[in-house]
Design an enzyme around this catalytic site. Structure first.
Site, PDB file in Angstrom:
ATOM      1  NE  ARG A 254      12.384 -69.973 -63.806  1.00  8.75           N
ATOM      2  CZ  ARG A 254      13.328 -69.198 -64.911  1.00  8.75           C
ATOM      3  NH1 ARG A 254      14.404 -68.447 -64.891  1.00  8.75           N
ATOM      4  NH2 ARG A 254      12.807 -69.740 -65.913  1.00  8.75           N
TER       5      ARG A 254
ATOM      6  CE  LYS B 180      -2.308 -63.072 -46.552  1.00  5.06           C
ATOM      7  NZ  LYS B 180      -3.878 -62.681 -45.854  1.00  5.06           N
TER       8      LYS B 180
ATOM      9  CD  GLU C 141      -6.518 -53.357 -42.372  1.00  4.39           C
ATOM     10  OE1 GLU C 141      -6.223 -54.377 -41.795  1.00  4.39           O
ATOM     11  OE2 GLU C 141      -6.812 -53.875 -43.707  1.00  4.39           O
TER      12      GLU C 141
ATOM     13  CE  LYS D 140       0.408 -58.796 -41.806  1.00  2.93           C
ATOM     14  NZ  LYS D 140      -0.244 -58.086 -42.984  1.00  2.93           N
TER      15      LYS D 140
ATOM     16  CD  GLU E  19      -4.884 -65.843 -44.787  1.00  2.76           C
ATOM     17  OE1 GLU E  19      -5.581 -66.606 -45.386  1.00  2.76           O
ATOM     18  OE2 GLU E  19      -4.457 -65.224 -44.907  1.00  2.76           O
TER      19      GLU E  19
ATOM     20  NE  ARG F 263      -0.935 -63.528 -43.461  1.00  3.47           N
ATOM     21  CZ  ARG F 263       1.175 -62.983 -43.751  1.00  3.47           C
ATOM     22  NH1 ARG F 263       1.912 -63.484 -43.751  1.00  3.47           N
ATOM     23  NH2 ARG F 263       1.192 -61.445 -44.970  1.00  3.47           N
TER      24      ARG F 263
ATOM     25  CG  ASN G 230      -7.527 -63.167 -44.054  1.00  4.35           C
ATOM     26  OD1 ASN G 230      -7.963 -61.818 -44.569  1.00  4.35           O
ATOM     27  ND2 ASN G 230      -7.726 -64.172 -44.074  1.00  4.35           N
TER      28      ASN G 230
ATOM     29  CG  HIS H 273      -9.652 -58.023 -44.641  1.00  2.62           C
ATOM     30  ND1 HIS H 273     -10.036 -57.782 -42.784  1.00  2.62           N
ATOM     31  CD2 HIS H 273      -8.531 -57.493 -44.722  1.00  2.62           C
ATOM     32  CE1 HIS H 273      -8.612 -56.989 -42.710  1.00  2.62           C
ATOM     33  NE2 HIS H 273      -8.292 -56.597 -43.668  1.00  2.62           N
TER      34      HIS H 273
ATOM     35  CG  HIS I 186     -11.313 -58.186 -49.755  1.00  2.00           C
ATOM     36  ND1 HIS I 186     -10.509 -59.601 -49.683  1.00  2.00           N
ATOM     37  CD2 HIS I 186     -10.409 -57.408 -48.959  1.00  2.00           C
ATOM     38  CE1 HIS I 186      -9.441 -59.290 -49.128  1.00  2.00           C
ATOM     39  NE2 HIS I 186      -9.459 -57.958 -48.805  1.00  2.00           N
TER      40      HIS I 186
ATOM     41  CG  HIS J  26      -8.344 -52.443 -48.008  1.00  2.56           C
ATOM     42  ND1 HIS J  26      -8.840 -53.672 -48.115  1.00  2.56           N
ATOM     43  CD2 HIS J  26      -7.298 -52.992 -46.610  1.00  2.56           C
ATOM     44  CE1 HIS J  26      -8.431 -55.042 -47.598  1.00  2.56           C
ATOM     45  NE2 HIS J  26      -7.332 -53.990 -46.435  1.00  2.56           N
TER      46      HIS J  26
END
Length: 362
Positions: free
Chosen positions: A120, A142, A184, A226, A236, A240, A244, A247, A251, A264
């Site tokens: 956890r 993330k 990026e 960032k 997000e 935030r 993307n 992206h 993706h 990527h």
């Protein structure tokens, strides 16, 4: 050494950037509050840097073990994640353990997700070894694995204790990976920092030539952008999402081609061109700024055309993206260099036309 802080109250943490940081026992010891650490790395990075890291941990008096994963985006899945859990359980690691991610974005995402969920939640540290991970994926908490239908669809927000970016490790980074990381970097200039975009236009050749001062400056300015965004919007819900840019298209390229075929950063490069094309066609981004955008992406050695999957296939894959909200596709588009917004009302026909215009010929 350059130091930044991700300001999240009691969960704030430093980003340390500089040559030789991998050998800094003091920096690592200051972030480890547990008697043991488990290093997660891969079979490319381990022969290069695992011994150096373990020597640093030994000097700090920290007990350690390690698990070595197969390299590549194709292995960012449940099966490989279980390899981490198997090693932790077999080694009788309990909650008084810190996970240390030594590698690029895949290692960082997977180690972070393992840390978020093992017993956890246990603390972890990011030691990114690629440009892309140093400027982007290691910062912000993330963590995720991929699903065949979409990238990073299963994960959690789990902030690290420390991000330690040793710029010297980029000397062993393949050229293709270096260029992928620049996608990026360029993104930050496009979404919120026009002065940085100007700087990149005049320093892109130095970055490609691995000039250490230029790389350190690019990493620091990217991380500063960032960290400010993450401090304002950790999970997000608002600003935030601007991170993307490109992206959602990218993706779709990664999933459509099979994870690992396109890096990527390569997919994000082509995706940013698609976003810029759509922005220009909607009358928001001027032709001059559009041409500057595409030119810098091309100068960085990144693809400016995506694979010809067909607009329908792109849209099908994009429908599984995390940015879809209430069934509406949300896209980050540009009004100007340094001025991005989120749109959810762009006609699908316009999106499809921009995709078709930015794909390789048959």
């Amino acid at each position: 050494m350059r130091k930044l802080t991700v300001a999240l109250g009691e969960r704030s943490y430093p980003i340390l950037i500089g040559e030789g940081m991998l050998d800094s026992a003091d920096a690592i010891a200051a972030a480890v509050n547990t008697p043991r650490v488990a290093i997660v790395t891969n079979d490319v990075v381990a022969p290069l840097y695992l011994d150096r890291l373990t020597a640093t941990l030994a000097r700090a008096g920290i007990a350690y073990d390690s698990v070595v994963l197969p390299d590549g985006e194709a292995h960012k899945n449940w099966q490989t994640l279980n390899t981490i859990f198997d090693a932790l359980l077999a080694g009788h690691f309990d909650r008084s353990t810190t996970l240390v991610a030594l590698g690029g974005g895949v290692v960082g995402d997977m180690a972070g997700f393992a840390a978020a969920t093992y017993q956890r939640g246990i603390p972890f540290i990011q030691i990114p070894t690629t440009l892309l991970s140093q400027v982007d994926s290691s910062v912000g908490g993330k963590t995720a694995i991929n699903h065949p239908l979409g990238k990073n669809m299963i994960g959690a927000f789990h902030q690290p204790q420390l991000v330690l970016a040793d710029t010297a490790v980029l000397n062993t980074l393949p050229d293709r990976e270096l260029k992928a990381g620049l996608a990026e970097v360029i993104k930050y200039g496009l979404i919120r920092d026009p002065a940085f975009f100007d700087w990149l236009e005049s320093h892109i050749d130095k970055l490609l030539g691995r000039d250490p001062l230029a790389l350190a400056e690019a990493i620091e300015r990217s991380c500063a952008n960032k960290s400010q965004i993450v401090s304002e919007d950790e999970t997000e819900r608002g600003v935030r999402a601007l991170l993307n840019l490109g992206h959602t298209f990218g993706h779709a390229i990664e999933a459509g081609m099979g994870f690992g075929v396109w890096l990527h950063g390569e997919a994000v490069g082509a995706g940013m061109v698609m976003a810029a094309t759509l922005s220009q066609r909607q009358g928001w981004l001027s032709m001059q700024q559009y041409e500057r955008t595409v030119a810098l992406i091309a100068r960085a050695g990144l693809p400016v055309l995506g694979p010809r999957l067909g607009a329908a296939r792109y849209l099908e894959l994009m429908a599984h993206d995390k940015k879809v909200e209430a069934g509406r596709l949300r896209l980050v588009l540009l009004r100007d260099i340094g001025d991005a917004e989120i749109f959810s009302d762009v006609p699908i026909a316009d999106i499809a036309a921009a995709i078709d215009a930015c794909c390789e010929s048959a």
